[in-house]
Design a protein around this motif. Structure first.
Motif, short mmCIF file in Angstrom:
data_model
loop_
_atom_site.label_atom_id
_atom_site.label_comp_id
_atom_site.label_asym_id
_atom_site.label_seq_id
_atom_site.Cartn_x
_atom_site.Cartn_y
_atom_site.Cartn_z
N ILE A 185 -1.69 -13.51 11.18
CA ILE A 185 -1.99 -14.25 10.34
C ILE A 185 -3.58 -14.72 10.28
N LEU A 186 -4.50 -13.42 8.67
CA LEU A 186 -6.12 -13.79 9.41
C LEU A 186 -6.25 -15.18 8.27
N ARG A 187 -5.73 -15.32 6.64
CA ARG A 187 -5.77 -16.13 5.96
C ARG A 187 -4.53 -16.46 5.06
N PRO A 188 -3.97 -17.62 5.10
CA PRO A 188 -2.99 -18.03 4.99
C PRO A 188 -3.13 -18.14 3.08
N GLY A 189 -1.81 -17.56 2.39
CA GLY A 189 -1.75 -17.34 1.22
C GLY A 189 -0.23 -17.63 0.38
N LYS A 202 8.41 -14.61 14.78
CA LYS A 202 7.33 -15.56 15.18
C LYS A 202 6.15 -14.68 14.71
N VAL A 203 5.26 -15.16 14.14
CA VAL A 203 3.52 -14.94 13.90
C VAL A 203 2.66 -15.85 14.53
N GLN A 204 2.06 -15.29 15.57
CA GLN A 204 0.44 -16.01 15.41
C GLN A 204 -0.24 -16.71 13.80
N MET A 205 -0.96 -17.50 14.20
CA MET A 205 -2.39 -17.92 12.78
C MET A 205 -3.18 -17.71 13.49
N ASP A 206 -4.24 -16.74 13.24
CA ASP A 206 -5.45 -16.57 13.76
C ASP A 206 -5.97 -18.22 14.22
N ALA A 207 -6.67 -17.82 15.58
CA ALA A 207 -7.28 -19.31 15.90
C ALA A 207 -8.62 -19.52 15.48
N GLY A 208 -8.91 -19.11 14.88
CA GLY A 208 -10.38 -18.94 13.98
C GLY A 208 -10.00 -20.12 12.14
N LEU A 209 -8.53 -19.85 12.26
CA LEU A 209 -8.31 -21.06 11.03
C LEU A 209 -8.40 -22.06 11.65
N LEU A 210 -7.40 -22.20 12.90
CA LEU A 210 -7.19 -23.39 13.13
C LEU A 210 -8.18 -23.96 13.78
N GLU A 211 -9.13 -23.51 14.17
CA GLU A 211 -10.32 -24.24 15.20
C GLU A 211 -11.21 -24.12 14.58
N GLN A 212 -12.29 -24.78 14.47
CA GLN A 212 -13.48 -24.08 13.69
C GLN A 212 -14.36 -24.04 14.72
#
Ligand code: AMP
Ligand code: MG
Length: 339
Positions: A185-189, A202-212
């Motif tokens: 997931i690159l953008r939650p919506g 199971k899918v991952q959230m892009d690490a860039g979303l979780l960590e600045q």
């Protein structure tokens, strides 16, 4: 000169002629153009002031339109389309043929969505074209959830706004990258991680979303966005802590806005302006009113806006993602850590 109407044929004719048109969808209003036409797509970037390295989502209304614009469709992408299309899910796939290079900002992938809004679908079908459409706001502003919001940002810059009333979901589509082995997931919506996982596991959230510190893989997520004029701060803590934050801002002589929950209004004593997300603060109501509230604060010349925080699950992931971007990641926590 910009017209507002609900004329589907007029919108389709303008799109076929290479013009841009603002269109209601179930998520937010989009600024559409013929995704196969370089000059038409260039007009989207120009009207919005959008950086050219930020790719656009291509909207279709029939699965027949998927080929040839998608190079291939992996099994998991197909499962997601079966369940969530039409709907608020954008699927990133290897890029196929026929699209303007400007749509994908030079990437080898393309984001595709089938919206679930009768007006959007009819306009796309009538035009007979894949329609590239980002949100119909000036870049950096909150996305538009009514024709009036589009008018405020883009009057005089586009020929037509199709008015479909307020949008239902209120936040943008979820973007999921299915061009890689394990979808991310690159953008939650509008479609939640939980709903997606119920279909493909199971899918991952892009690490860039979780960590600045990480660079997001969706180019658009690196830009500051959704921000009201006054600085926004997210407050995480008890009602008493929220009250203290209001009082301390007032002691500094600031004009204070609160983005709050209707049922907790008595906790916001002392605030100059209180905007709440519906009498029943379900996450759907919060999402639906979020951007209208962020825009409304601009009418009051505030010095600071303090916002409630919401659970980071379900639709709360998208809400908190947008709020954190609007706040420039300024979160004031009761436990003393300022994020
Ligand atoms: P908007 O339409 O303005 O809501 O933004 C669309 C979002 O989708 C932005 O965050 C884009 O960066 C992202 N996006 C569109 N196409 C791609 C792609 N091919 N790869 C990764 N992200 C994309
Ligand atoms: Mg946008």
């Amino acid at each position: 000169m910009t017209h507002i109407s609900s004329n589907i044929e007029a919108a389709a004719s303008l799109l076929k002629a290479g013009e841009v048109v603002a269109i209601p969808t179930e998520t937010v209003y989009g600024l559409g153009a013929d995704a196969t036409n370089d000059a038409a797509v260039a007009k989207i970037f120009e009207a919005k002031g959008r950086p050219s390295d930020n790719p656009l989502i291509v909207h279709i209304a029939d699965l027949k339109q998927l080929h040839p614009i998608a190079g291939s469709v992996p099994k998991k992408a197909e499962q997601l389309m079966d369940v969530f299309w039409p709907g608020a899910l954008t699927i990133i796939l290897p890029k196929g043929e026929g699209l303007s290079d400007k749509v994908t900002a030079g990437l080898s992938t393309v984001g595709i969505r089938m919206p679930d809004h009768p007006i959007a679908r009819n306009i796309i079908l009538e035009a007979g074209l894949p329609i590239a459409a980002p949100s119909a706001n000036t870049s950096g502003r909150p996305s538009p959830t009514s024709a009036a919001h589009v008018w405020d940002d883009l009057q005089g810059k586009i020929p037509l706004i199709v008015d479909g009333g307020p949008t239902g979901i209120g936040v943008e589509s979820t973007v999921i990258d299915c061009s890689v082995q394990s979808p991310v997931i690159l953008r939650p919506g509008g479609i939640t991680q939980e709903e997606i996982e119920a279909v493909i596991g199971k899918v991952q959230m892009d690490a860039g979303l979780l960590e600045q510190s990480q660079k997001p893989r969706s180019p658009g997520m690196k830009y500051s966005h959704y921000a009201p004029i006054a600085p926004l701060r997210i407050i995480e803590g008890s009602p008493a802590f929220f009250k203290e934050q209001i009082q301390s801002a007032k002691e500094r002589g600031l004009k204070v806005g609160v983005l709050g929950i209707h049922e907790k209004q008595s906790d916001y004593e002392g605030a100059d302006i209180i905007l709440t997300c519906g009498p029943n603060p379900r996450l759907q109501d919060v999402a639906q009113k979020l951007y209208a509230n962020l825009r409304k604060f601009d009418e009051y010349s505030l010095d600071v806006i303090l916002s409630e925080s919401f659970p980071r699950e379900g639709l709360g992931q998208a809400i908190m993602n947008r709020l954190e971007k609007a706040a420039g990641h300024q979160v004031i926590k009761e436990d003393g850590n300022t994020k």
